[in-house]
Motif scaffolding. Structure first.
Motif, short mmCIF file in Angstrom:
data_model
loop_
_atom_site.label_atom_id
_atom_site.label_comp_id
_atom_site.label_asym_id
_atom_site.label_seq_id
_atom_site.Cartn_x
_atom_site.Cartn_y
_atom_site.Cartn_z
N GLY A 126 0.82 -1.20 0.00
CA GLY A 126 0.00 0.00 0.00
C GLY A 126 0.85 1.25 0.00
N PRO A 127 0.26 2.40 0.32
CA PRO A 127 0.99 3.67 0.25
C PRO A 127 2.05 3.80 1.34
CG PRO A 127 -1.16 3.99 1.25
CD PRO A 127 -1.14 2.57 0.76
N ASN A 128 2.97 4.75 1.14
CA ASN A 128 4.01 5.01 2.14
C ASN A 128 3.41 5.30 3.50
OD1 ASN A 128 5.29 5.39 -0.49
ND2 ASN A 128 7.06 6.09 0.67
N TYR A 129 2.45 6.21 3.52
CA TYR A 129 1.80 6.60 4.77
C TYR A 129 0.48 5.84 4.91
CZ TYR A 129 5.22 10.36 4.77
OH TYR A 129 6.39 11.07 4.76
N GLY A 130 0.33 5.16 6.02
CA GLY A 130 -0.89 4.41 6.25
C GLY A 130 -0.86 3.00 5.71
N GLY A 172 9.76 2.36 1.32
CA GLY A 172 8.57 1.55 1.47
C GLY A 172 7.44 1.96 0.55
N GLY A 173 6.31 1.33 0.70
CA GLY A 173 5.17 1.58 -0.16
C GLY A 173 5.22 0.72 -1.41
N ASP A 174 4.17 0.80 -2.20
CA ASP A 174 4.03 -0.10 -3.35
C ASP A 174 5.18 -0.02 -4.34
OD1 ASP A 174 1.66 -1.27 -2.53
OD2 ASP A 174 0.39 0.17 -3.60
N ASP A 175 5.72 1.18 -4.59
CA ASP A 175 6.79 1.32 -5.58
C ASP A 175 8.13 0.82 -5.08
OD1 ASP A 175 5.14 2.43 -7.54
OD2 ASP A 175 5.41 4.46 -6.77
#
Length: 233
Positions: free
Chosen positions: A41-45, A63-66
């Motif tokens: 998911g997204p970086n934040y949350g 982090g996050g999806d990318d």
């Protein structure tokens, strides 16, 4: 055969390079069990890392999806090991997957990797850009500059389909896009060869932030040409 040598998860400890973050997961250690991989998911949350049991603590930059999974080759670790005159264990560059038989820098942005016979499907997204945490962790003088000039960055990957990964899993390229933007070329464009930046503008598999950065730097170079150099270590 292209395969995963080790799957590595974070061993968190204090981060002296970024006091506002406090903790880093760059020290990753091999595990001897299957690890679930899913889109974080997204970086934040979101969940941070794409690997269950891993940890990402600087959510502003990592982090996050990318940047769900980070892969680095054992062959490149061996080159650095020789040059630095020190032992570099699997996971020491912060990679989740230490690979063998994969020319990671020659992978195309948007290329799809199947890990294991029925494991996750991963998409090559963007090269790793070195940061202060990486330099502090390795404790090598002028490390950011040295790493940048060598241009062996490894790559982040997105998770297109979830699954389990383990040491020994075969890596199979299931799709290669028609463009010729490799991980290595993308890294050099973003760091030491700005004349390559126009190649990034139309590559949809690149994260939006990377394409926007390329657009701004390309426009700035047209208005006021000037060489770009990586930030000082």
């Amino acid at each position: 055969m292209s395969h995963v040598i080790s799957v590595n998860l974070a061993n968190p400890h204090p981060n002296p390079a970024k006091s506002g973050v406090g903790t880093t997961g760059i020290d990753k250690r091999p595990v001897d069990h299957p690890v679930e991989v899913r889109a974080p998911g997204p970086n934040y949350g979101g969940l941070g890392s794409g690997l269950v049991g891993d940890g990402v603590f600087d959510r502003q930059n990592h982090g996050g999806d990318d940047q769900a999974v980070y892969a680095y080759s054992r062959e490149n670790l061996d080159l650095w090991q020789r040059d630095l005159g020190r032992t570099l264990t699997n996971g020491m560059f912060g990679e989740n997957l230490t690979t063998s038989g994969v020319d990671v820098e020659a992978a195309l942005i948007g290329e799809h990797w199947r890990v294991g016979a029925a494991g996750p499907l991963l998409e090559v997204s963007v090269p790793r850009i070195p940061c202060a945490t990486f330099a502090s962790w390795l404790d090598e003088r002028r490390w950011v500059r040295t790493f940048t000039e060598r241009a062996l960055p490894g790559t982040y990957l997105r998770v297109l389909e979830p699954g389990e990964v383990r040491a020994g899993d075969r890596i199979t390229v299931e799709y290669r896009p028609e463009h010729d933007l490799t991980v290595g070329k993308c890294f050099r464009a973003l760091t030491i060869e700005p004349e390559l930046l126009p190649l990034l503008l139309d590559i949809e598999a690149l994260p939006g932030v990377a394409r926007e950065l390329a657009r701004k730097r390309t426009a700035a170079a047209i208005l006021a040409p000037a060489p770009f150099t990586p930030a000082a270590d």
